[in-house]
Design an enzyme around this catalytic site. Structure first.
Site, PDB file in Angstrom:
ATOM      1  CE  LYS A 111     -39.854   8.980  50.619  1.00 56.82           C
ATOM      2  NZ  LYS A 111     -40.950   9.982  51.178  1.00 56.82           N
ATOM      3  CE  LYS A 192     -36.649   8.605  57.298  1.00 53.90           C
ATOM      4  NZ  LYS A 192     -37.184   9.902  56.788  1.00 53.90           N
ATOM      5  CE  LYS A 195     -47.200   2.221  61.245  1.00 57.85           C
ATOM      6  NZ  LYS A 195     -48.065   3.561  61.408  1.00 57.85           N
TER       7      LYS A 195
HETATM    8  P1  AMP Z   1     -43.247  11.696  58.544  1.00 57.11           P
HETATM    9  O1  AMP Z   1     -44.100  10.681  59.329  1.00 57.11           O
HETATM   10  O2  AMP Z   1     -42.240  11.216  57.645  1.00 57.11           O
HETATM   11  O3  AMP Z   1     -44.150  12.944  58.119  1.00 57.11           O
HETATM   12  O4  AMP Z   1     -42.559  12.466  59.686  1.00 57.11           O
HETATM   13  C1  AMP Z   1     -43.293  13.459  60.815  1.00 57.11           C
HETATM   14  C2  AMP Z   1     -42.109  14.041  61.661  1.00 57.11           C
HETATM   15  O5  AMP Z   1     -41.562  12.968  62.301  1.00 57.11           O
HETATM   16  C3  AMP Z   1     -41.017  14.982  61.080  1.00 57.11           C
HETATM   17  O6  AMP Z   1     -40.864  15.807  61.761  1.00 57.11           O
HETATM   18  C4  AMP Z   1     -40.198  13.817  61.054  1.00 57.11           C
HETATM   19  O7  AMP Z   1     -38.597  14.547  60.814  1.00 57.11           O
HETATM   20  C5  AMP Z   1     -40.072  13.104  62.345  1.00 57.11           C
HETATM   21  N1  AMP Z   1     -39.732  11.625  62.224  1.00 57.11           N
HETATM   22  C6  AMP Z   1     -40.015  10.661  61.118  1.00 57.11           C
HETATM   23  N2  AMP Z   1     -39.442   9.523  61.258  1.00 57.11           N
HETATM   24  C7  AMP Z   1     -38.373   9.657  62.228  1.00 57.11           C
HETATM   25  C8  AMP Z   1     -37.422   8.907  62.818  1.00 57.11           C
HETATM   26  N3  AMP Z   1     -37.039   7.683  62.594  1.00 57.11           N
HETATM   27  N4  AMP Z   1     -36.635   9.572  64.066  1.00 57.11           N
HETATM   28  C9  AMP Z   1     -36.930  10.833  64.611  1.00 57.11           C
HETATM   29  N5  AMP Z   1     -37.886  11.699  63.640  1.00 57.11           N
HETATM   30  C10 AMP Z   1     -38.408  11.112  62.885  1.00 57.11           C
END
Ligand code: AMP
Ligand code: TRP
Length: 332
Positions: A111, A192, A195
Site C-alpha cells: 500500500k 486477490k 473492493k
Molecule cells: P477485509 O475486507 O480486508 O477487512 O477482509 C475481511 C476478511 O475477509 C479477512 O479475514 C480477509 O482475510 C478476508 N478476505 C478479504 N479478501 C479476500 C479474498 N480475496 N479471498 C479470501 N479472503 C479474503
C-alpha cells in the site's frame, strides 16, 4: 469454550472473497465457540476515505455479516470504535512492537510503505488489529490467507508483552480455510479480489443479482488454452474458477477439472453455483437493509457485551505495565 474473534473493514457490501475466505466460516464458528466479530471502522483512517460514507458503509458491512448468517443471539457483533479499549490498548502494544517489524509487513509495502507521505497509521495498523484480538483473549482468529502475517505479528507482540510484564494475553492462532482462502479477482486473476483495487467486473458482491453474477463469471479472464486443469501458478484464472466451484459445492478443485471439456461449461457451472450460494444471503441482506433500526440495535447490544470482556483485559494490561489505576476505574 474456545474464544473466536475476527474483524472486517467497513468497505460496504461484502464481496465473495470476504464471504468465502472468512465470513461463511464465522457463521459456522459461532455455534461451536464463544464468538466475537467486529466491523473495524478505525482502520478506515489508514488511507483516504470519505467521511460522508463511513457510517453508511459500517452499517452495510454489519448488515452483510448478519445476512451471511451471523446470529446475534449466538455471537457478539459490534463496531470497533464503540469499544474504547481498542485504540487504548493499541498504544500499549505499539510501544511493544518495533518499527522494523511493522515496516516489513507485506500489506504495508503493497500500500505504498516506501512513500514519505504514507500515514503513520498505515504502519501501525497491524498493532490495532492485535489489540482487537488480544482484548478478547481469542484463541482462534478465522481469516483469509492475506491476514496470516498480521496474525504472526499479533502472536509476537503478545508473547513479547507477556515476557516483559508477566502473563497477560492469550496467544492466538490463525484459522485459514482449506479452500478459497484467497479468492482472486475475476479480471486480474493474479491479484486477490478486493473492493479497493478491483474493477467492478472483477469483484462479485453478495448483493449482485443472478444476472450480474452470471455476466461477471462469463467475462472472467482465463487464458488462451482451452484445457480445464487445476494449476494456480500456470492457469490462475481457470484455477480460481475451480476454487470457487469447489468452495460453493464442497468438492475438491483438482478433482472437478476433468468434468469439463471447455471454459464455457466451467463458467456456466460456476455462475450457477454462485447464484445459488448467494441467493439466500442476498435476500436476507435486502430484508435487513430495510430495517436499519434492527441492525443498529444489534450493534448496541454487541458493543455492551464486548465492553464487558475488553474492559477487564485492558485494565489487566495497564496494571501489568505498571500504571497507576484511576480510582474510578478506566471506563471514563
Ligand atoms: P477485509 O475486507 O480486508 O477487512 O477482509 C475481511 C476478511 O475477509 C479477512 O479475514 C480477509 O482475510 C478476508 N478476505 C478479504 N479478501 C479476500 C479474498 N480475496 N479471498 C479470501 N479472503 C479474503
Ligand atoms: N486486518 C484485517 C483485514 O484487513 C481486518 C481486521 C482488523 C481483523 N482487526 C482484526 C481481522 C482482528 C481479524 C481479527 O482484513
Amino acid at each position: 469454550m474456545t474464544r473466536v474473534l475476527s474483524g472486517v473493514q467497513p468497505s460496504g457490501v461484502l464481496h465473495l472473497g470476504n464471504y468465502l475466505g472468512a465470513v461463511r466460516g464465522w457463521a459456522a464458528d459461532q455455534h461451536e465457540h464463544d464468538a466475537f466479530f467486529c466491523v473495524v471502522d478505525l482502520h478506515s483512517l489508514t488511507s483516504d476515505y470519505d467521511p460522508a460514507a463511513l457510517a453508511g458503509r459500517t452499517l452495510d458491512t454489519a448488515t452483510g455479516l448478519l445476512a451471511s448468517g451471523l446470529d446475534p443471539e449466538v455471537c457478539t457483533l459490534f463496531v470497533q470504535s464503540h469499544v474504547a479499549a481498542h485504540p487504548r490498548l493499541a498504544w500499549l502494544l505499539e510501544c511493544t512492537a518495533t518499527y522494523g517489524e511493522l515496516r516489513r509487513m507485506t500489506q504495508f509495502k503493497e500500500k505504498g510503505g516506501e512513500n514519505e507521505s504514507v500515514r503513520a497509521g498505515l504502519l501501525t495498523y497491524p498493532v490495532l488489529m492485535a489489540a482487537d484480538i488480544l482484548l478478547y483473549d481469542a484463541d482462534r482468529v478465522p481469516v483469509g490467507d492475506d491476514q496470516r502475517q498480521h496474525l504472526e505479528l499479533t502472536r509476537d507482540v503478545a508473547i513479547r508483552f507477556n515476557h516483559h510484564f508477566g502473563p497477560t494475553f492469550v496467544v492466538p492462532e490463525a484459522a485459514v480455510p482449506a479452500v478459497a482462502a484467497r479468492v482472486m479477482d475475476l479480471q486480474e486473476p493474479t491479484r486477490k479480489m478486493s473492493k479497493s483495487v478491483s474493477s467492478p467486473l472483477g469483484t462479485v458482491d453478495i448483493l449482485d443479482s443472478p444476472q450480474e453474477i452470471d455476466r461477471k463469471v462469463r467475462k472472467a479472464v482465463t487464458d488462451t488454452e482451452s484445457e480445464v486443469r487445476y494449476d494456480p501458478a500456470a492457469k490462475p484464472g481457470v484455477s480460481n474458477l475451480l476454487d470457487l466451484l469447489a468452495a460453493a459445492t464442497g468438492a475438491d478443485p483438482a478433482s472437478l477439472a476433468p468434468g469439463f471439456t471447455n471454459y464455457g461449461g466451467l463458467k456456466a457451472a460456476v455462475a450457477e453455483a454462485l447464484v445459488e450460494l448467494l441467493r439466500p444471503v442476498r435476500e436476507r441482506h435486502l430484508a435487513l437493509a430495510a430495517d436499519r433500526a434492527h441492525v443498529v440495535g444489534v450493534l448496541a447490544a454487541g458493543a455492551a457485551k464486548a465492553r464487558t470482556v475488553a474492559g477487564p483485559t485492558f485494565e489487566r494490561a495497564m496494571a501489568a505495565a505498571g500504571f497507576l489505576a484511576p480510582a474510578e476505574g478506566y471506563s471514563g
